[in-house]
Design a protein around this motif. Structure first.
Motif, mmCIF file in Angstrom:
data_model
loop_
_atom_site.group_PDB
_atom_site.id
_atom_site.type_symbol
_atom_site.label_atom_id
_atom_site.label_comp_id
_atom_site.label_asym_id
_atom_site.label_seq_id
_atom_site.Cartn_x
_atom_site.Cartn_y
_atom_site.Cartn_z
ATOM 1 N N TRP A 7 0.830 -1.210 0.000
ATOM 2 C CA TRP A 7 0.000 0.000 0.000
ATOM 3 C C TRP A 7 0.858 1.251 0.000
ATOM 4 O O TRP A 7 1.970 1.284 0.507
ATOM 5 C CB TRP A 7 -0.903 0.036 1.219
ATOM 6 N N ASP A 8 0.331 2.317 -0.558
ATOM 7 C CA ASP A 8 0.983 3.619 -0.563
ATOM 8 C C ASP A 8 0.613 4.350 0.722
ATOM 9 O O ASP A 8 -0.505 4.822 0.889
ATOM 10 C CB ASP A 8 0.523 4.426 -1.786
ATOM 11 N N TRP A 9 1.563 4.434 1.659
ATOM 12 C CA TRP A 9 1.297 5.042 2.970
ATOM 13 C C TRP A 9 1.665 6.525 3.014
ATOM 14 O O TRP A 9 1.559 7.155 4.060
ATOM 15 C CB TRP A 9 2.062 4.293 4.055
ATOM 16 N N GLN A 10 2.087 7.100 1.897
ATOM 17 C CA GLN A 10 2.493 8.499 1.875
ATOM 18 C C GLN A 10 1.286 9.415 2.075
ATOM 19 O O GLN A 10 0.240 9.216 1.485
ATOM 20 C CB GLN A 10 3.185 8.837 0.546
ATOM 21 N N ALA A 11 1.489 10.424 2.919
ATOM 22 C CA ALA A 11 0.426 11.409 3.134
ATOM 23 C C ALA A 11 0.255 12.241 1.875
ATOM 24 O O ALA A 11 1.187 12.441 1.104
ATOM 25 C CB ALA A 11 0.783 12.312 4.313
ATOM 26 N N GLY A 12 -0.932 12.697 1.671
ATOM 27 C CA GLY A 12 -1.195 13.518 0.498
ATOM 28 C C GLY A 12 -2.622 13.319 0.046
ATOM 29 O O GLY A 12 -3.428 12.679 0.713
ATOM 30 N N LYS A 14 -5.113 12.142 -3.168
ATOM 31 C CA LYS A 14 -5.199 11.456 -4.450
ATOM 32 C C LYS A 14 -6.676 11.284 -4.770
ATOM 33 O O LYS A 14 -7.425 10.742 -3.970
ATOM 34 C CB LYS A 14 -4.517 10.105 -4.389
ATOM 35 N N GLN A 39 -6.620 2.153 -3.861
ATOM 36 C CA GLN A 39 -6.189 2.850 -5.068
ATOM 37 C C GLN A 39 -7.239 2.871 -6.174
ATOM 38 O O GLN A 39 -7.073 3.562 -7.171
ATOM 39 C CB GLN A 39 -4.904 2.219 -5.612
#
Length: 115
Positions: A7-12, A14, A39
Motif C-alpha cells: 500500500w501507498d502510505w504516503q500522506a497527500g 489522491k 487505489q
C-alpha cells in the motif's frame, strides 16, 4: 508479503474518481466498492436499457452486459462481478467473463490465496 505492505502510505491527496461525473454519465450508479489497497473505486453502472457494466476510477469495462452486480475485489485485488449475458449468469474478472454460464449465480467466495 501481506497486502498492506504494498500500500501507498504516503500522506497527500489522491483523487480516484469524480463521483459527480460518474453519476452524471450513467442512468444508474450502484455499489461503490473501494479496492483493498485504496487505489481504485469501482461501481456497477447502467448505461441504458439492457446495458450494464462496471466502472473503475471512471473507466468502463470494455464489454457491456445485460446486468452487472455484486462487485467484489478478490484477495489478489482483481475486481469481480456477477454479470448476465443472453439471460444466463457468469462471473466477470476485471471485465472478462468466464466462458461457463449458469441459470443462477450468487455470493462468490474466494479462498485466502485468491483462487
Amino acid at each position: 508479503m501481506t497486502a498492506s505492505e504494498s500500500w501507498d502510505w504516503q500522506a497527500g491527496k489522491k483523487v480516484l474518481a469524480d463521483l459527480a461525473q460518474i453519476r452524471g454519465s450513467y442512468s444508474r450508479v450502484d455499489e461503490l466498492i473501494p479496492s483493498p489497497d485504496g487505489q481504485k473505486l469501482a461501481a456497477a453502472v447502467r448505461k441504458g436499457e439492457g446495458e450494464a457494466t462496471a466502472c473503475v476510477n471512471g473507466e468502463e469495462w470494455p464489454e457491456p452486459f445485460e446486468l452487472c452486480w455484486y462487485l467484489r475485489y478478490s484477495p489478489l485485488g482483481k475486481l469481480t462481478a456477477l454479470v448476465r449475458i443472453d439471460d444466463e449468469w457468469t462471473l466477470a474478472v476485471d471485465g472478462v467473463p468466464w466462458e461457463e454460464r449458469f441459470e443462477y449465480a450468487w455470493d462468490p467466495v474466494f479462498s485466502a490465496d485468491g483462487k
